[in-house]
Motif scaffolding. Structure first.
Motif, short mmCIF file in Angstrom:
data_model
loop_
_atom_site.label_atom_id
_atom_site.label_comp_id
_atom_site.label_asym_id
_atom_site.label_seq_id
_atom_site.Cartn_x
_atom_site.Cartn_y
_atom_site.Cartn_z
N ASN A 199 36.60 52.17 52.65
CA ASN A 199 37.39 52.85 53.67
C ASN A 199 37.16 54.35 53.61
OD1 ASN A 199 39.34 53.07 55.69
ND2 ASN A 199 40.95 53.44 54.18
N LYS A 200 37.02 54.85 52.39
CA LYS A 200 36.91 56.28 52.17
C LYS A 200 35.47 56.79 52.40
CE LYS A 200 38.32 59.50 48.61
NZ LYS A 200 38.34 59.58 47.15
N LEU A 201 34.52 56.03 51.84
CA LEU A 201 33.13 56.50 51.87
C LEU A 201 32.37 56.02 53.11
CD1 LEU A 201 32.29 55.81 48.13
CD2 LEU A 201 32.98 57.99 49.14
N GLY A 202 33.00 55.11 53.84
CA GLY A 202 32.31 54.61 55.02
C GLY A 202 31.60 53.31 54.73
N GLU A 203 31.70 52.38 55.67
CA GLU A 203 31.20 51.03 55.44
C GLU A 203 29.70 50.92 55.61
OE1 GLU A 203 33.42 48.10 57.52
OE2 GLU A 203 35.31 48.70 56.59
N ASN A 204 29.05 52.00 56.05
CA ASN A 204 27.61 51.90 56.27
C ASN A 204 26.78 51.93 55.00
OD1 ASN A 204 28.43 54.44 55.84
ND2 ASN A 204 27.27 55.40 57.52
N LYS A 205 27.40 52.32 53.86
CA LYS A 205 26.64 52.41 52.62
C LYS A 205 26.62 51.10 51.83
CE LYS A 205 27.11 57.33 51.72
NZ LYS A 205 27.90 58.31 50.96
N PHE A 206 27.78 50.42 51.77
CA PHE A 206 27.88 49.23 50.91
C PHE A 206 28.34 48.00 51.69
CE2 PHE A 206 28.99 52.95 48.28
CZ PHE A 206 28.00 52.86 47.33
N LYS A 207 28.13 46.84 51.06
CA LYS A 207 28.75 45.61 51.59
C LYS A 207 29.30 44.80 50.41
CE LYS A 207 24.53 42.87 51.71
NZ LYS A 207 23.56 42.16 52.54
N ILE A 208 30.30 44.00 50.72
CA ILE A 208 30.93 43.16 49.68
C ILE A 208 30.48 41.72 49.90
CG2 ILE A 208 33.14 42.28 48.82
CD1 ILE A 208 34.43 44.89 49.86
N LEU A 209 30.05 41.06 48.82
CA LEU A 209 29.66 39.64 48.94
C LEU A 209 30.91 38.79 49.15
CD1 LEU A 209 26.94 39.10 46.19
CD2 LEU A 209 26.69 39.94 48.53
N ASN A 210 30.74 37.72 49.91
CA ASN A 210 31.89 36.84 50.17
C ASN A 210 32.38 36.14 48.91
OD1 ASN A 210 32.39 37.33 52.84
ND2 ASN A 210 30.76 35.94 53.51
N GLN A 211 31.40 35.75 48.07
CA GLN A 211 31.79 35.01 46.87
C GLN A 211 32.42 35.94 45.84
OE1 GLN A 211 27.77 33.40 46.59
NE2 GLN A 211 28.73 31.49 45.90
N GLU A 212 33.42 35.40 45.13
CA GLU A 212 34.08 36.22 44.12
C GLU A 212 33.72 35.72 42.72
OE1 GLU A 212 37.47 34.80 45.94
OE2 GLU A 212 38.23 33.72 44.19
N LEU A 213 33.85 36.61 41.74
CA LEU A 213 33.64 36.19 40.34
C LEU A 213 34.90 35.55 39.78
CD1 LEU A 213 31.64 39.07 38.62
CD2 LEU A 213 30.87 36.75 39.12
N SER A 214 36.04 36.14 40.12
CA SER A 214 37.32 35.57 39.70
C SER A 214 38.40 36.21 40.56
CB SER A 214 37.58 35.86 38.22
OG SER A 214 37.80 37.24 38.05
N SER A 215 39.61 35.70 40.45
CA SER A 215 40.67 36.32 41.23
C SER A 215 41.95 36.38 40.43
CB SER A 215 40.89 35.54 42.52
OG SER A 215 41.49 34.32 42.24
N GLU A 216 42.85 37.24 40.88
CA GLU A 216 44.11 37.43 40.15
C GLU A 216 45.14 37.95 41.15
OE1 GLU A 216 43.14 40.45 37.33
OE2 GLU A 216 42.77 41.92 38.90
N PHE A 217 46.40 37.86 40.74
CA PHE A 217 47.47 38.36 41.60
C PHE A 217 48.03 39.64 41.02
CE2 PHE A 217 47.78 33.81 42.85
CZ PHE A 217 47.59 34.01 44.21
N TYR A 218 48.41 40.54 41.91
CA TYR A 218 49.12 41.74 41.49
C TYR A 218 50.61 41.50 41.67
CZ TYR A 218 44.96 44.69 41.06
OH TYR A 218 43.79 45.24 40.65
N VAL A 219 51.36 41.84 40.62
CA VAL A 219 52.80 41.62 40.66
C VAL A 219 53.53 42.86 40.16
CG1 VAL A 219 52.66 39.12 40.35
CG2 VAL A 219 52.74 40.60 38.35
N VAL A 220 54.85 42.85 40.31
CA VAL A 220 55.69 43.91 39.77
C VAL A 220 56.45 43.32 38.60
CG1 VAL A 220 57.52 45.56 40.31
CG2 VAL A 220 55.95 44.81 42.11
N ALA A 221 56.59 44.09 37.51
CA ALA A 221 57.29 43.56 36.34
C ALA A 221 58.60 44.30 36.13
CB ALA A 221 56.42 43.71 35.10
N VAL A 222 59.63 43.53 35.73
CA VAL A 222 60.90 44.13 35.33
C VAL A 222 61.28 43.57 33.97
CG1 VAL A 222 61.70 44.46 37.69
CG2 VAL A 222 62.27 42.34 36.50
N LYS A 223 62.37 44.08 33.39
CA LYS A 223 62.82 43.61 32.07
C LYS A 223 63.17 42.12 32.15
CE LYS A 223 65.88 45.13 28.35
NZ LYS A 223 66.60 43.94 28.01
N LYS A 224 62.90 41.44 31.06
CA LYS A 224 62.99 39.98 31.00
C LYS A 224 64.23 39.36 31.68
CE LYS A 224 61.40 36.12 29.00
NZ LYS A 224 60.17 35.48 29.24
#
Lengths: 484, 200
Positions: A199-224
């Motif tokens: 988004n910042k550098l412009g999409e004309n320089k790079f491309k992202i492959l469709n396949q992923e190596l692995s995936s994960e979720f981002y979450v918010v943590a609070v006290k137990k």
């Protein structure tokens, strides 16, 4: 007068209780003072310092959006990432919000919200590169950021065996530079980071492959135990997702909407919002029931065995053991077996039980078998002496006498006492919290503490009552099985 | 020939002397009644004969052999004992009460037929009448085919009709060459039914 005095005390207790309750409720409705959010400020685009020293980022915007209406002050507190659990548990910070990926370990040590982003480890290549899939990475040079999730994902992926070389660099910018200049063929990067740079550098320089190596979720943590805050954050996330504010923030940082909501989950949440406290209660219930069933099943035969061993030469030892178990508090026994035994000189190391639950089972088993031994003694004592004499004169062997004649009669006599003891056991199981096992009552207490809501207590009342009723019902049924 | 003979036996509970220097004889294949008021030790005498109590002094002979601790278990097999309160095993059915003594269905079924207990095989003792219970107790005692049968107050809980029936049963047992010893305080029954009466 005495009765009046009692009523006065009860009245005062109720008054005190009600006043506390309404006070806490009033607090919950008012705008709260401040909330402290812990983060690592070196993770663009999630949270980082801008050129003029301001802490900015996707997560920062999101957190501001969530808390701005309910808190007067939102403090972003940079923390040492390695001691984030400690910061949270010692209440120095209220929330960790900083591209925190969901892992089983973190689920154990903190309370995590449902995910707000799905992050993948993706491959970034030059726009004109012939690499179009993971397969194409064979015999290529790949650049990764040292110690990043991407580096781990690559190392664990099967393709890592077939690539030509892995180059480890200090930061992401250098990696992008490597790829841009053709020194490396590709780099592994978090999708959110990749999208940010694209988004910042412009999409004309790079491309992202469709396949992923692995995936994960981002979450918010609070006290137990802080279910209340967790639910607040989740409902607010739902809210800004529906209002479109979330996609606005996402567009700002990534040029597209990558905000993640589990559709089923969010609809479930809104309908079940008020019943959410039941989840930890049921988790506790599982522990309680497991403990109850194992202890009951094991301690009854053990009690019978202890009763029989009393008749032998060394029976006096058994009698002392029973006295010890009945004459000291179960709570003390629990503490001694779990915390005390490891300090015993010489043998402590070998006898120590590492598992809290196992130590609990052992203690309960020893304690309850002592009670059961006495119940059986009572049962056998009340069998008519004539039964022994008749068996003796009829030449019936001791084994047959015990199992075919005495035991069934004793069991019939003991049934009400065993039922009584089982009902006591289900309530006693709550003592296991003393050695840190989360069970029904301790979970209930935690939720009440964190939500200032009386409902969990009432639910716990109900659950205990239902279990006891079931136990009594089963024993009534069993009693009718004795047709003689 | 005596089936059971005691020579000068004494039984004490602590300092309390139940009987002293007692000589009791029961002839083979005869009915001997032990008669006497309550508290004279009739039941205690029976319990001594059956080896349930140890005597303090004197000798007991069963089938001519002197009873001692070594041969006790063997000699007692000659004695079938029907307790006053019968001591049936309440958790076992009629058939099980018999078969727990000796695992022989044939023998148990024969005794059930003989004592008119057909149809009651699978009943628990609590569902039987007083007379039926007594017949189960006798049948159970007969599973081991003892030579001597001892009854403790067998008629106390029975009405006239059942007493007649009980009399028929013991006559039958005598015909099978068994010796019967009965403790009773029913003088009429003792006089009418017994060959010998022993007063205590």
């Amino acid at each position: 007068m005495k009765i009046n005095f009692k009523f006065l005390i009860i009245f005062l207790i109720i008054l005190n209780f009600l006043s506390n309750f309404s006070f806490l409720n009033a607090c919950a409705k008012n705008k709260k003072n401040k909330i402290v959010i812990g983060l690592d400020i070196n993770v663009p685009p999630m949270g980082f310092k801008s050129e003029n020293g301001e802490i900015i980022g996707f997560d920062i915007d999101l957190a501001n959006e969530i808390f701005k209406n309910d808190y007067e002050k939102i403090i972003f507190q940079p923390i040492d990432w390695d001691s984030k659990e400690f910061e949270l548990n010692s209440k120095k910070i209220d929330v960790i919000w900083n591209g925190l990926s969901e892992t089983p370990d973190r689920k154990e040590s903190m309370l995590l919200t449902n995910p707000y982003l799905k992050n993948r480890q993706v491959i970034l290549v030059r726009k004109d590169s012939e690499i179009n899939s993971l397969e194409n990475l064979k015999n290529k040079i790949i650049c990764v950021q040292k110690g990043s999730t991407g580096a781990d994902a690559l190392a664990e992926h099967e393709i890592s065996g077939e690539i030509k070389q892995t180059v480890e660099l200090e930061n992401m910018i250098s990696c992008l530079n490597e790829v841009e200049t053709g020194k490396s063929d590709a780099t592994v990067v978090d999708e959110v980071v990749a999208k940010y740079y694209l988004n910042k550098l412009g999409e004309n320089k790079f491309k992202i492959l469709n396949q992923e190596l692995s995936s994960e979720f981002y979450v918010v943590a609070v006290k137990k135990e802080n279910y209340k805050l967790k639910e607040f954050i989740e409902s607010k996330l739902d809210e800004i997702y529906k209002s479109g504010k979330a996609s606005e923030i996402s567009e700002k940082w990534f040029g597209q909407d990558i905000f993640y909501r589990q559709n089923e989950n969010s609809s479930k949440n809104s309908s079940k919002k008020n019943l959410n406290f039941l989840t930890p209660i049921f988790d506790g219930l599982k522990q309680t029931l497991l403990l109850f069933i194992i202890v009951l099943v094991l301690s009854m035969p053990l009690g019978l065995l202890l009763f029989c061993l009393q008749k032998l030469k060394f029976g006096i030892i058994i009698k002392y053991f029973i006295n010890l178990m009945r004459g000291t508090p179960l709570l003390l026994q629990l503490l001694f077996i779990f915390y005390g035994i490891p300090y015993l000189p010489f043998v402590g190391e070998f006898l120590a039980i590492k598992s809290r639950f196992l130590a609990g089972i052992l203690t309960f088993m020893l304690n309850y078998s002592a009670y059961f031994a006495e119940i059986f003694r009572g049962g056998f004592l009340s069998i008519d002496k004539g039964q022994y004499e008749a068996s003796k004169l009829l030449g019936i062997g001791k084994f047959k006498l015990f199992f075919k004649i005495l035991l069934p009669q004793a069991m019939k006599i003991c049934m009400p006492s065993i039922c009584n003891e089982s009902v006591t056991l289900i309530k006693d199981t709550s003592l296991i919290f003393a050695i840190g096992v989360q069970e029904l009552l301790s979970n209930t207490k935690n939720i009440v503490n964190s939500t200032a809501n009386i409902m969990p207590y009432i639910a716990a009342f109900g659950i205990y009552l239902i279990i006891c009723s079931i136990i009594v019902f089963i024993f009534k049924k069993l009693e009718t099985k004795f047709k003689f | 020939m005596y089936a059971i003979e005691t020579i000068g036996i004494t039984k004490k509970f602590g300092n309390n002397i139940i009987f002293e220097n007692l000589n009791f004889k029961a002839k083979e294949r005869e009915i001997t009644s032990i008669l006497g008021p309550s508290g004279r030790g009739k039941t205690t005498l029976l319990r001594c004969l059956a080896g349930l109590e140890n005597i303090n002094n004197g000798t007991i002979k069963i089938c001519g052999e002197i009873l001692n601790n070594k041969n006790k278990d063997n000699l007692i097999k000659n004695i079938g004992f029907v307790f006053q309160n019968l001591n049936l095993f309440p958790n076992l059915t009629v058939l099980q009460n018999l078969k727990i003594v000796l695992n022989s269905s044939k023998k148990a079924q024969n005794l059930i037929n003989k004592f008119k207990l057909n149809g009651k095989e699978n009943e628990f003792p609590k569902n039987l009448s007083g007379g039926q219970k007594q017949r189960v107790a006798i049948a159970r005692a007969l599973m081991l085919e003892p030579k001597i049968l001892i009854f403790d107050e067998p008629t106390s809980a029975l009405d006239q009709e059942l007493i007649q029936e009980f009399f028929k049963i013991i006559c039958d047992l005598i015909n099978q060459n068994r010796t019967i010893i009965i403790v009773t305080h029913d003088t009429n029954f003792a006089k009418n039914s017994s060959d010998n009466i022993f007063k205590i």
